[in-house]
Design an enzyme around this catalytic site. Structure first.
Site, PDB file in Angstrom:
ATOM      1  N   HIS A 177       2.508   1.935  -3.121  1.00 21.77           N
ATOM      2  CA  HIS A 177       1.550   2.845  -3.748  1.00 21.77           C
ATOM      3  C   HIS A 177       2.044   4.284  -3.649  1.00 21.77           C
ATOM      4  CE1 HIS A 177      -2.113  -0.121  -3.392  1.00 21.77           C
ATOM      5  NE2 HIS A 177      -1.080  -0.629  -4.040  1.00 21.77           N
ATOM      6  N   ASP A 219       0.861  -1.185   0.000  1.00 27.51           N
ATOM      7  CA  ASP A 219       0.000   0.000   0.000  1.00 27.51           C
ATOM      8  C   ASP A 219       0.898   1.236   0.000  1.00 27.51           C
ATOM      9  OD1 ASP A 219      -2.280   1.839   0.535  1.00 27.51           O
ATOM     10  OD2 ASP A 219      -3.347   0.007   1.017  1.00 27.51           O
TER      11      ASP A 219
END
Length: 479
Positions: free
Chosen positions: A309, A286
């Site tokens: 991310h 993430d």
């Protein structure tokens, strides 16, 4: 001889003068102005990020400076006599026995004395259940992890009475150092495989049902925090969170979990001010670093992200809430093989502002959405159009170079219909496709700013000046 003496005198004088001018020239070369708007001046830009680089002098500084930055000195070398070894309190460290009581007793003893050290020694694998290490404590407290520290293995082994929201919590502390050459192992695999997690249910879906997963390390309502030298890996959910804190220094840590591990943000900040994140490596499933509402004066330097991310501000303004974020600097950082690069994401309907952002000297390698402002963020398909929005302004992108994943344009400014993004500055932005030769056009919607240099790809969609309604905005839009 007289002639030789004269030559020597001239040579000495020339050498002194040349050395003086060289010194003056060097002094001029290293002069840099501070950036307007930050609460503290930035140092001169250092060379490209290296994991072994030392952090610049910066606020917040380490409240307990370490004379030997890495590795940390062994607590056993201290003459203070304030070392509380968890094995002396009954910890077994075999990876099987429950050592929770020993850690709590060692913490209680160290908390009561000045410069106390809780030591989890090298060679031990210590398993403890969800624990809150709370203060107030005497000044100079250190949690020294040189072995391995881990929670129970998965939800079935997790004690029923324990919170599934968090595992290690440091609460109401003033001046706490969490450091060492050890590893915090999260045993996250069985949590990631819960059918409620993204793509883990039947046919790649997400099933309904209990889905609580613990954040591995949380600092809550604490100040003057140092986290240094540790390896933190495989968290069930967020690896490290800071909520309601002020004065945080994170230096030379490694965070890792698999690329497809869900919701495993590396470092998350919420309502936290005066933060320095230096010389660290994050690879996860993430956000590499996520910055929530209430954060200001954050300096990120020499960090390597990926796969991840990227570095995200947001999401902000959910459920029509107010969000305030300001003075965020990201410099000399590399982002690799990531789904996003530098991202600002806000929900429709929020209020507040995101302002005074500087992204400088960033290297991208095969990144999807290298530069993105998304004011239409929605985690489902049920979001409705709203007229209010978190305002985004005073954002600088300087010396952003590298390659992008061709599945999406490298620059994406999707700003609110009613609250435009303003004062965006682009300088020396050069982003080329990782594969192929076709350069994708950037996307802009209601975004205003300027190009100080030509960009690659050209960003002709960025509007000049300011929108007509700009004059009605409060300078901080409620913040």
């Amino acid at each position: 001889m007289r002639g030789l003496g004269g030559i020597l005198v001239v040579y000495i004088i020339s050498t002194v003068l040349f050395g003086h001018f060289t010194y003056v020239a060097r002094g001029r070369y290293h002069y840099h102005k501070s950036r307007r708007g930050l609460s503290h001046p930035l140092p001169p830009p250092p060379p490209p990020p290296l994991e072994s680089a030392n952090p610049p002098d910066q606020v917040p500084s380490d409240p307990y400076p370490n004379p030997n930055p890495s590795p940390d000195p062994a607590p056993g070398d201290s003459d203070s006599g304030c070392i509380f070894d968890v094995t002396s309190y009954g910890a077994v460290g075999d990876g099987s026995c429950d050592d929770t009581a020993a850690f709590r007793d060692a913490w209680k003893a160290a908390c009561a004395v000045e410069s106390g050290i809780v030591l989890a020694p090298e060679g031990g694998v210590f398993k403890i259940t969800s624990t809150i290490f709370s203060g107030p404590c005497q000044p100079g407290l250190v949690f020294q992890l040189d072995g391995v520290l881990m929670p129970p293995d998965g939800p079935e082994e997790w004690p029923e009475k324990d919170s599934k929201q968090q595992w290690l919590v440091f609460y109401r502390l003033e001046g706490i150092t969490f450091a060492g050459k050890g590893t915090v192992e999260g045993n996250g695999q069985k949590w990631w495989d819960l059918p409620c997690k993204p793509h883990r249910g039947p046919n790649g879906s997400s099933s309904s049902g209990p889905c609580e997963s613990p954040t591995m390390i949380r600092f809550f309502m604490s100040n003057n925090i140092v986290v240094r030298g540790l390896r933190i890996q495989n968290s069930p959910q967020f690896h490290m969170k800071f909520d309601g804190c002020e004065g945080v220094l994170i230096n030379e840590i490694q965070i890792s979990s698999p690329k497809l591990s869900p919701n495993t943000d590396g470092i998350h900040l919420g309502n936290t001010r005066s933060v320095a994140i230096y010389n660290s490596v994050v690879s996860n499933g993430d956000d590499c670093i996520s910055i929530g509402t209430g954060c200001s004066d954050v300096d990120i330097h020499g960090v390597t992200c990926g796969p991840s991310h990227g570095i995200s501000i947001g999401s902000l303004g959910v459920h029509n809430s107010q969000a305030c974020v300001s003075n965020i600097t990201v410099r000399n950082t590399a982002i690799r093989d990531s789904d996003n690069g530098l991202r600002v994401k806000t929900w429709q309907g929020g209020t507040g502002s995101v302002s005074n952002l500087l992204f400088e000297n960033i290297q991208m390698e095969n990144v999807l959405n290298c530069i993105i402002v998304d004011q239409y963020y929605c985690s489902s398909k049920e979001c409705r159009n709203e007229t209010s929005a978190v305002r985004v302004f005073d954002v600088e992108y300087r010396n952003i170079k590298g390659t992008y994943d061709v599945r999406s344009p490298p620059i994406h400014f999707a700003c609110s219909d009613t609250v435009a993004c303003t004062n965006i500055t682009m300088s020396e932005v050069e982003l080329l496709p990782e594969e192929g030769e076709l350069v994708d056009d950037p996307f802009c919607w209601n975004a205003y700013g300027k190009q100080e240099t030509l960009t690659i790809p050209p960003i002709d969609c960025l509007l000049d000046g300011s929108p007509v309604v700009e004059e009605v905005y409060d300078s901080n839009y409620g913040c």
